[in-house]
Write an enzyme that holds these catalytic residues in place. Structure first.
Site, mmCIF file in Angstrom:
data_model
loop_
_atom_site.group_PDB
_atom_site.id
_atom_site.type_symbol
_atom_site.label_atom_id
_atom_site.label_comp_id
_atom_site.label_asym_id
_atom_site.label_seq_id
_atom_site.Cartn_x
_atom_site.Cartn_y
_atom_site.Cartn_z
ATOM 1 N N ASN A 8 0.664 -1.406 0.022
ATOM 2 C CA ASN A 8 0.384 0.323 0.082
ATOM 3 C C ASN A 8 0.798 1.312 -0.164
ATOM 4 O O ASN A 8 1.480 1.478 0.899
ATOM 5 C CB ASN A 8 -1.003 -0.002 0.910
ATOM 6 C CG ASN A 8 -1.612 1.548 1.208
ATOM 7 O OD1 ASN A 8 -2.134 2.618 0.426
ATOM 8 N ND2 ASN A 8 -1.827 1.422 2.760
ATOM 9 N N LYS A 10 0.068 4.113 -0.220
ATOM 10 C CA LYS A 10 -0.298 5.346 0.465
ATOM 11 C C LYS A 10 -0.188 6.979 -0.125
ATOM 12 O O LYS A 10 -0.335 6.825 -1.775
ATOM 13 C CB LYS A 10 0.155 5.530 2.024
ATOM 14 C CG LYS A 10 -0.065 4.347 2.938
ATOM 15 C CD LYS A 10 0.350 4.101 4.053
ATOM 16 C CE LYS A 10 -0.057 2.693 4.446
ATOM 17 N NZ LYS A 10 -0.012 2.978 6.083
ATOM 18 N N HIS A 95 -9.219 1.465 5.535
ATOM 19 C CA HIS A 95 -7.819 1.315 5.702
ATOM 20 C C HIS A 95 -7.935 2.263 7.129
ATOM 21 O O HIS A 95 -8.871 3.000 6.909
ATOM 22 C CB HIS A 95 -6.944 1.681 4.883
ATOM 23 C CG HIS A 95 -5.459 1.786 5.619
ATOM 24 N ND1 HIS A 95 -4.832 2.587 6.292
ATOM 25 C CD2 HIS A 95 -4.744 1.061 5.165
ATOM 26 C CE1 HIS A 95 -3.927 2.991 6.922
ATOM 27 N NE2 HIS A 95 -3.696 1.423 5.830
ATOM 28 N N GLU A 97 -6.435 4.482 8.080
ATOM 29 C CA GLU A 97 -6.225 6.195 7.988
ATOM 30 C C GLU A 97 -7.737 6.722 7.261
ATOM 31 O O GLU A 97 -7.598 7.705 7.151
ATOM 32 C CB GLU A 97 -4.956 5.793 6.694
ATOM 33 C CG GLU A 97 -3.481 6.298 7.115
ATOM 34 C CD GLU A 97 -2.523 5.211 6.681
ATOM 35 O OE1 GLU A 97 -2.923 5.973 5.775
ATOM 36 O OE2 GLU A 97 -1.909 5.287 7.193
ATOM 37 N N GLU A 172 -5.179 -4.786 10.587
ATOM 38 C CA GLU A 172 -4.151 -3.870 10.708
ATOM 39 C C GLU A 172 -4.202 -3.724 11.809
ATOM 40 O O GLU A 172 -5.467 -2.422 12.188
ATOM 41 C CB GLU A 172 -4.219 -2.787 10.121
ATOM 42 C CG GLU A 172 -4.168 -4.039 7.619
ATOM 43 C CD GLU A 172 -3.251 -2.685 7.275
ATOM 44 O OE1 GLU A 172 -2.129 -3.042 6.814
ATOM 45 O OE2 GLU A 172 -4.097 -1.696 7.423
ATOM 46 N N GLY A 178 2.424 2.142 10.722
ATOM 47 C CA GLY A 178 3.691 3.277 10.646
ATOM 48 C C GLY A 178 4.696 3.918 11.603
ATOM 49 O O GLY A 178 5.020 4.314 12.042
ATOM 50 N N SER A 218 4.240 -2.167 9.834
ATOM 51 C CA SER A 218 5.334 -2.697 9.660
ATOM 52 C C SER A 218 5.863 -3.643 9.320
ATOM 53 O O SER A 218 7.142 -3.954 10.522
ATOM 54 C CB SER A 218 5.551 -1.557 11.413
ATOM 55 O OG SER A 218 5.273 -0.705 11.657
HETATM 56 P P1 PGA Z 1 3.177 0.879 7.482
HETATM 57 O O1 PGA Z 1 1.425 0.428 6.900
HETATM 58 O O2 PGA Z 1 3.048 -0.936 6.633
HETATM 59 O O3 PGA Z 1 4.279 1.471 7.708
HETATM 60 O O4 PGA Z 1 3.625 -0.001 9.206
HETATM 61 C C1 PGA Z 1 0.752 -1.023 7.310
HETATM 62 C C2 PGA Z 1 0.032 -0.729 6.520
HETATM 63 O O5 PGA Z 1 -0.902 0.976 6.133
HETATM 64 O O6 PGA Z 1 -0.646 -0.908 5.575
#
Ligand code: PGA
Length: 256
Positions: A8, A10, A95, A97, A172, A178, A218
């Site tokens: 992803n 983003k 997601h 976010e 997740e 992140g 992560s």
């Molecule tokens: P990240 O993001 O691997 O940077 O923690 C994962 C995601 O948001 O799908």
């Protein structure tokens, strides 16, 4: 089940950086060993499609966000049908976010899953608890609420119960996204087990085992192998570490 490794991106990589990524990306796996999938920003989807087709690269493409309607006066939005036409075959839905920064509700995820299916896209539904939820012992309740909003809804649930209707889930944990903090393989397996159990309750044993559950939060080259070999973890959804073609290839390599 064939493992699925998804990236992803983003809000990273415009069309030029997207083409450059695919010029440098070399998958270490055979097509039948693992499914690779990238979610570029919508503006870079066409460039991704071109690069992947030109290079004969075995990577599926997805869209990070879709509106529920086919078309209309919705400034700034993109329909699932438009994303499919531009070369997407998956749609990310729910997601954290989108839920946290853009106020998407469980009801929004439901209509977006339905829109993805209408357009022939595979919905990849993300669920996960915040640190506060986890510490208050609400992990199971939160996962069940987010999942049931989609799978237990009349009509949509009946459609998803059929084996020919595509669905992928991603667990997740919000506190791991992140942050550099990863769920332990045991934590991931436990949460995936809860999701599998909810799927079993909704759809029965056979169907529940046909729905891949990815872990995200992560994921890096250094932890992907262990996560991928944990019970009930059928793949990974990678954010930051999917931006570099070499680290994404390394993660892919840990699945094949
Ligand atoms: P990240 O993001 O691997 O940077 O923690 C994962 C995601 O948001 O799908």
């Amino acid at each position: 089940m064939k493992p699925l490794v998804a990236g992803n991106w983003k809000m990273h990589k415009g069309p030029k950086a997207t083409s450059e990524f695919f010029e440098r990306f070399r998958t270490p796996c055979q097509t039948d060993e693992v499914t690779l999938l990238v979610f570029p920003p919508i503006l870079s989807l066409t460039a991704a499609r071109k690069a992947v087709d030109k290079g004969g690269i075995q990577v599926e493409l997805g869209v990070q966000h879709i509106h529920s309607e086919v078309e209309g006066a919705y400034t700034g939005e993109t329909s699932a049908e438009m994303a499919a036409e531009a070369g997407a075959s998956y749609a990310l839905v729910g997601h954290s976010e989108r839920r946290q920064l853009f106020g998407e509700s469980d009801a929004d995820t439901r209509v977006r899953v339905a829109a993805a299916l209408r357009a022939g896209l595979v919905p990849l539904l993300c669920v996960g608890e915040t640190l506060e939820d986890r510490q208050a012992g609400r992990l199971e309740a939160v996962l069940r609420r987010q999942l049931d909003a989609v799978v237990a809804f009349p009509e949509l649930g009946e459609s998803l119960a059929r084996s020919e209707t595509p669905l992928v889930l991603a667990y997740e944990p919000v506190w791991a996204i992140g942050t550099g903090e990863t769920a332990t393989p045991e934590d991931a397996s436990a949460a995936h087990g809860l999701l599998r159990e909810s799927l079993r309750a909704a759809f029965g044993d056979q169907r529940s085992r046909s729905i891949p559950i990815l872990y995200g939060g992560s994921v890096k080259p250094g932890n992907s192998r262990e996560l991928l070999s944990s019970p009930d973890v059928d793949g990974v959804l990678v954010g930051g570490a999917s931006l570099d073609p070499r680290s994404f290839a390394e993660i892919a390599g840990s699945a094949c």
